[in-house]
Every structure is written in structure tokens, then in C-alpha cells.
Design a protein around this motif. Structure first.
Motif, PDB file in Angstrom:
ATOM      1  N   GLY A  67       0.827  -1.201   0.000  1.00 55.09           N
ATOM      2  CA  GLY A  67       0.000   0.000   0.000  1.00 55.09           C
ATOM      3  C   GLY A  67       0.855   1.242   0.000  1.00 55.09           C
ATOM      4  N   PHE A  68       0.213   2.383   0.045  1.00 54.54           N
ATOM      5  CA  PHE A  68       0.901   3.661   0.028  1.00 54.54           C
ATOM      6  C   PHE A  68       0.574   4.469   1.273  1.00 54.54           C
ATOM      7  N   ILE A  69       1.565   5.181   1.772  1.00 54.43           N
ATOM      8  CA  ILE A  69       1.393   6.106   2.888  1.00 54.43           C
ATOM      9  C   ILE A  69       1.407   7.512   2.307  1.00 54.43           C
ATOM     10  N   GLU A  70       0.379   8.287   2.593  1.00 53.67           N
ATOM     11  CA  GLU A  70       0.304   9.635   2.043  1.00 53.67           C
ATOM     12  C   GLU A  70       0.824  10.696   3.009  1.00 53.67           C
ATOM     13  N   GLU A  71       0.733  10.444   4.297  1.00 57.52           N
ATOM     14  CA  GLU A  71       1.211  11.423   5.272  1.00 57.52           C
ATOM     15  C   GLU A  71       2.741  11.464   5.271  1.00 57.52           C
ATOM     16  N   THR A  72       3.275  12.590   5.674  1.00 60.19           N
ATOM     17  CA  THR A  72       4.733  12.722   5.729  1.00 60.19           C
ATOM     18  C   THR A  72       5.278  12.618   7.145  1.00 60.19           C
ATOM     19  N   LYS A  73       4.402  12.616   8.136  1.00 59.58           N
ATOM     20  CA  LYS A  73       4.848  12.547   9.523  1.00 59.58           C
ATOM     21  C   LYS A  73       4.552  11.159  10.098  1.00 59.58           C
ATOM     22  N   ILE A  74       5.615  10.422  10.416  1.00 59.92           N
ATOM     23  CA  ILE A  74       5.493   9.098  11.016  1.00 59.92           C
ATOM     24  C   ILE A  74       5.601   9.248  12.525  1.00 59.92           C
ATOM     25  N   GLU A  75       4.696   8.613  13.270  1.00 58.51           N
ATOM     26  CA  GLU A  75       4.733   8.632  14.727  1.00 58.51           C
ATOM     27  C   GLU A  75       4.673   7.187  15.216  1.00 58.51           C
ATOM     28  N   ILE A  76       5.846   6.586  15.428  1.00 57.19           N
ATOM     29  CA  ILE A  76       5.894   5.179  15.828  1.00 57.19           C
ATOM     30  C   ILE A  76       5.422   5.011  17.265  1.00 57.19           C
ATOM     31  N   ASN A  77       4.847   3.840  17.534  1.00 56.87           N
ATOM     32  CA  ASN A  77       4.436   3.549  18.906  1.00 56.87           C
ATOM     33  C   ASN A  77       5.593   2.891  19.656  1.00 56.87           C
ATOM     34  N   ASP A  78       5.342   2.431  20.863  1.00 57.71           N
ATOM     35  CA  ASP A  78       6.424   1.900  21.704  1.00 57.71           C
ATOM     36  C   ASP A  78       6.894   0.502  21.314  1.00 57.71           C
ATOM     37  N   TYR A  80       8.358  -0.015  18.535  1.00 58.25           N
ATOM     38  CA  TYR A  80       9.494   0.235  17.645  1.00 58.25           C
ATOM     39  C   TYR A  80      10.478   1.207  18.278  1.00 58.25           C
ATOM     40  N   THR A  81      11.722   1.083  17.851  1.00 60.58           N
ATOM     41  CA  THR A  81      12.766   2.009  18.311  1.00 60.58           C
ATOM     42  C   THR A  81      13.122   3.013  17.240  1.00 60.58           C
ATOM     43  N   GLY A  82      12.651   2.820  16.028  1.00 59.81           N
ATOM     44  CA  GLY A  82      12.934   3.729  14.923  1.00 59.81           C
ATOM     45  C   GLY A  82      12.379   3.165  13.636  1.00 59.81           C
ATOM     46  N   TYR A  83      12.627   3.882  12.554  1.00 69.13           N
ATOM     47  CA  TYR A  83      12.166   3.418  11.249  1.00 69.13           C
ATOM     48  C   TYR A  83      13.077   3.966  10.160  1.00 69.13           C
ATOM     49  N   ILE A  84      13.050   3.301   9.015  1.00 68.41           N
ATOM     50  CA  ILE A  84      13.778   3.772   7.842  1.00 68.41           C
ATOM     51  C   ILE A  84      12.924   3.514   6.609  1.00 68.41           C
ATOM     52  N   PHE A  85      13.136   4.311   5.592  1.00 74.42           N
ATOM     53  CA  PHE A  85      12.543   4.083   4.290  1.00 74.42           C
ATOM     54  C   PHE A  85      13.680   3.869   3.312  1.00 74.42           C
ATOM     55  N   VAL A  86      13.679   2.738   2.639  1.00 76.87           N
ATOM     56  CA  VAL A  86      14.684   2.423   1.633  1.00 76.87           C
ATOM     57  C   VAL A  86      13.987   1.714   0.478  1.00 76.87           C
ATOM     58  N   THR A  87      14.661   1.650  -0.650  1.00 80.83           N
ATOM     59  CA  THR A  87      14.104   0.910  -1.772  1.00 80.83           C
ATOM     60  C   THR A  87      14.099  -0.583  -1.432  1.00 80.83           C
ATOM     61  N   PRO A  88      13.265  -1.348  -2.092  1.00 75.56           N
ATOM     62  CA  PRO A  88      13.260  -2.791  -1.818  1.00 75.56           C
ATOM     63  C   PRO A  88      14.635  -3.442  -2.009  1.00 75.56           C
ATOM     64  N   HIS A  89      15.329  -3.095  -3.073  1.00 75.70           N
ATOM     65  CA  HIS A  89      16.637  -3.708  -3.320  1.00 75.70           C
ATOM     66  C   HIS A  89      17.652  -3.295  -2.247  1.00 75.70           C
ATOM     67  N   ALA A  90      17.603  -2.053  -1.805  1.00 75.57           N
ATOM     68  CA  ALA A  90      18.510  -1.596  -0.738  1.00 75.57           C
ATOM     69  C   ALA A  90      18.187  -2.296   0.578  1.00 75.57           C
ATOM     70  N   ALA A  91      16.903  -2.542   0.836  1.00 74.21           N
ATOM     71  CA  ALA A  91      16.508  -3.224   2.070  1.00 74.21           C
ATOM     72  C   ALA A  91      17.134  -4.609   2.147  1.00 74.21           C
ATOM     73  N   LEU A  92      17.225  -5.287   1.013  1.00 74.40           N
ATOM     74  CA  LEU A  92      17.781  -6.638   1.005  1.00 74.40           C
ATOM     75  C   LEU A  92      19.269  -6.679   1.348  1.00 74.40           C
ATOM     76  N   THR A  93      19.932  -5.530   1.328  1.00 76.70           N
ATOM     77  CA  THR A  93      21.353  -5.479   1.696  1.00 76.70           C
ATOM     78  C   THR A  93      21.565  -5.218   3.180  1.00 76.70           C
ATOM     79  N   LEU A  94      20.504  -4.930   3.913  1.00 79.62           N
ATOM     80  CA  LEU A  94      20.626  -4.602   5.333  1.00 79.62           C
ATOM     81  C   LEU A  94      20.880  -5.867   6.153  1.00 79.62           C
ATOM     82  N   PRO A  95      21.938  -5.878   6.961  1.00 86.56           N
ATOM     83  CA  PRO A  95      22.287  -7.095   7.694  1.00 86.56           C
ATOM     84  C   PRO A  95      21.297  -7.473   8.790  1.00 86.56           C
ATOM     85  N   ASP A  96      20.550  -6.515   9.326  1.00 87.22           N
ATOM     86  CA  ASP A  96      19.630  -6.815  10.422  1.00 87.22           C
ATOM     87  C   ASP A  96      18.172  -6.921   9.958  1.00 87.22           C
ATOM     88  N   LEU A  97      17.963  -7.150   8.664  1.00 86.67           N
ATOM     89  CA  LEU A  97      16.620  -7.341   8.130  1.00 86.67           C
ATOM     90  C   LEU A  97      16.123  -8.728   8.526  1.00 86.67           C
TER      91      LEU A  97
END
Length: 115
Positions: A67-78, A80-97
């Protein structure tokens, strides 16, 4: 995420009584990220056991959507400790995925390649 040993995961959660798949994902995204999701489309469904979930393990039946997120302000709940936005291919390179997120991203890339 706190609930899976600090691994990077895709937001989601458990059904409440009487909820449809779409109602559940919309509610969970709103609760966890503070945003609404639009243009939902089904990706795939799978079953997996996550041994590190909350330190005791849990069996998950995952119904994955895109799906798509239209808002620009993310407010995570407790959860999560944080968030990132990356392309799908870049996400696959993350060691802690986490494996559950990795599998969903691979399925998404495969789906996009068929269109």
C-alpha cells in the motif's frame, strides 16, 4: 523492533475479533506508525515460526499487502525504536533485516517484475 530482538521488520500485527484482512492492516499501520494506508493490494500469504518473538517464539500466519502512505509525519508507537525508508533492493542489503521482512520484500520484487 523491540518484539523481535531489534531486527528490522515490516509493520503488522494480530487480528481483532471480526476484522477483515484489510481492516486489520489499516488499524495496525495506524497504531504502529500513526498514518493511514491507501491503495492496498494483496501480495501473498505465508506461515512461519519466529523463534525469537518476544523471547518465546510464535507461529505466524502472515497475510501480506502492499500500500501507500500519504502522510509525511510518522509517529511510531512503543513497539518500535525507529524506522527507515529504503528501496526494496537496498533493504535486502541490510544485515539486520528479519527473515519475515526479507521474504515479503523478495515477493514484492518478484510481483513487480511480472507486471
Amino acid at each position: 523492533a523491540k518484539k523481535i530482538d531489534g531486527a528490522l521488520i515490516i509493520p503488522g500485527g494480530h487480528f481483532e475479533n471480526g476484522e477483515s484482512d484489510e481492516e486489520c492492516i489499516r488499524r495496525e499501520i495506524k497504531e504502529e506508525l500513526g498514518v493511514s494506508i491507501t491503495n492496498l493490494s494483496f501480495l501473498y500469504k505465508n506461515e512461519t515460526f519466529v523463534p525469537e518473538y518476544k523471547g518465546v517464539g510464535e507461529r505466524f500466519v502472515c497475510t501480506n499487502f502492499v500500500g501507500f502512505i500519504e502522510e509525511t509525519k510518522i509517529e511510531i508507537n512503543d513497539e518500535y525504536t525507529g524506522y527507515i525508508f529504503v528501496t526494496p533492493h537496498a533493504a535486502l542489503t541490510l544485515p539486520d533485516l528479519h527473515l519475515t521482512a526479507r521474504t515479503a520484500i523478495v515477493k514484492y520484487i518478484e510481483m513487480k517484475g511480472k507486471k
